[in-house]
Design an enzyme around this catalytic site. Sequence first.
Site, PDB file in Angstrom:
ATOM      1  N   GLU A 263       0.897  -1.179   0.000  1.00  0.00           N
ATOM      2  CA  GLU A 263       0.000   0.000   0.000  1.00  0.00           C
ATOM      3  C   GLU A 263       0.920   1.210   0.000  1.00  0.00           C
ATOM      4  O   GLU A 263       1.409   1.632   1.043  1.00  0.00           O
ATOM      5  CB  GLU A 263      -0.878   0.005   1.260  1.00  0.00           C
ATOM      6  CG  GLU A 263      -1.849  -1.156   1.357  1.00  0.00           C
ATOM      7  CD  GLU A 263      -3.146  -0.937   0.574  1.00  0.00           C
ATOM      8  OE1 GLU A 263      -3.321   0.144  -0.016  1.00  0.00           O
ATOM      9  OE2 GLU A 263      -3.974  -1.864   0.556  1.00  0.00           O
ATOM     10  N   CYS A 297      -2.315   9.251   2.291  1.00  0.00           N
ATOM     11  CA  CYS A 297      -1.976   8.673   0.986  1.00  0.00           C
ATOM     12  C   CYS A 297      -3.033   9.052  -0.037  1.00  0.00           C
ATOM     13  O   CYS A 297      -2.758   9.125  -1.228  1.00  0.00           O
ATOM     14  CB  CYS A 297      -1.830   7.164   1.102  1.00  0.00           C
ATOM     15  SG  CYS A 297      -3.238   6.396   1.890  1.00  0.00           S
TER      16      CYS A 297
END
Length: 509
Positions: A263, A297
């Site tokens: 991720e 993110c």
Amino acid sequence: MTSTALPTTADLRTRARTSLERIGATVPDGTDFPARSPITGEELFGLTAATAAGTEDALRATREAFLTWRTTPAPRRGELVRRLGELLRDHKGDLADLITIEAGKIRSEALGEVQEMIDICDFAVGLSRQLYGRTIASERPGHRLAETWHPLGVVGVISAFNFPAAVWSWNTAVALVCGDTVIWKPSELTPLISLACDRLLARAAEEVGAPRDVHRLLLGDRTVGETLVDDPRVALISATGSTRMGREVGPRVAARFGRCLLELGGNNAAVVAPSADLDLAVQGIVFAAAGTAGQRCTTLRRLIVHRDIADTLAARLTAAYARLPIGDPFDEHTLVGPLISPQALDGMQDALARVQAQGGKVLAGGGRRLADAAPRAAYAEPVLVRVDEQTDVVREETFAPILYVLTYDTLDEAIALHNDVPQGLSSSIFTRDQQEAELFLSAEGSDCGIANVNIGTSGAEIGGAFGGEKETGGGRESGSDAWRAYMRPATNTINYSSTLALAQNVSFL
Ligand code: NAD
């Protein structure tokens, strides 16, 4: 706006100590590396890093615990996660305090992060009774074909500073119900919250009678992570962080044929079409771009606006940026807390200098705040920059609140610009035109793992799979059938007839 009064480091230390004590965690007094607060930039406590012997012990113990845990029925495993969820509810305020102190998140976002941990526990408890395999039609009479999902082994969780607790819970709650055990290497920038989470899970395990070593915490820098990455006893490495980190971790895990769930970074964009509801768009854009001081993110980093509304929208955003309260994240009026470190501010200023050299025009923000009150901290004004082209700096992820504003004439052009970056995490379109929305969500639209309509790029909820494509790493967590990454499927062929029929009509003997 700036709130000038910041808490002192002594206040923050006391508050962190109180939270840790209420949770039952040991207050650290090591000397290997510091726990700092970005609120003042100063050191709170000294920590002890995992030694090689400690890491080996964790690897051995979690592997041994796995041998028992994998035979515990999944709904029983769910009881551990249910208890963890209850303890997280009981200590929501304490955990949020630690997140604010270590990661600098404003109060409502820190509480939101803990809520997300509670939500994933609820999700995982449900999952503990739904780890379904398929039954497949066999071509042979008297045969049954089935798929069974088994626990995988020890899962190594490596996590980033910006979601210092939620990412752990996404992985751990699901891994535990799947029958795996977990070793966690948190960010070296956020050790205190990891001590708290580890303690709550240990308490839950004790109370429900689960093996003590279903979970181990290893503090330290990337070298501790590298040991997990290279060790064949770790069946799955789930690593969250920068693309740089993923580029190093991925090939090393692959070299030993281990499994990897990555991720990584994002460079998320929103398209704003002429029909967009601008009131809603402005709200969604400002939260996604300036919230968490641009350190998600999924933070909105690129705005692709139709030429007809670009000036109007830019003016409204400029006005909204000028009103953003920046400062102490514990102050309930603050919307933008500190950056994690002065290095992050350097990175932001460097990107700004580069984009201006490439023709970018700053419309709002970009200055430093509270430099006198907290010279070791880094408070930055979220910045809005108008650019004519998607230059190299715009195509990079700068982990700070910079929003680049680009314009487009046709939706095809907007989608091409949108997809023309190396990352593929989150995306959105603001439009009231259904054809446009559907095109954006279609196979020829956004190439991201997350594609939204009339809502910003950040703030995903538990239940939907989270993750992205290209340099974001391809991993999916926290929803849908992401649990499968934490298990191994076995295909079973069962012959309940008294003849041996070979597949594809092969005859032999
Ligand atoms: P980082 O890459 O510096 O560190 C992340 C973690 O990886 C830390 O625990 C670190 O010690 C460890 N690490 C670094 N190099 C390693 C190596 N070679 N081997 C093993 N471990 C290593 O990231 P950061 O600055 O803490 O976090 C910010 C980044 O994380 C941003 O790029 C952000 O987009 C990304 N992020 C992604 C997601 C997602 O779900 N896609 C979520 C949060 C953050």
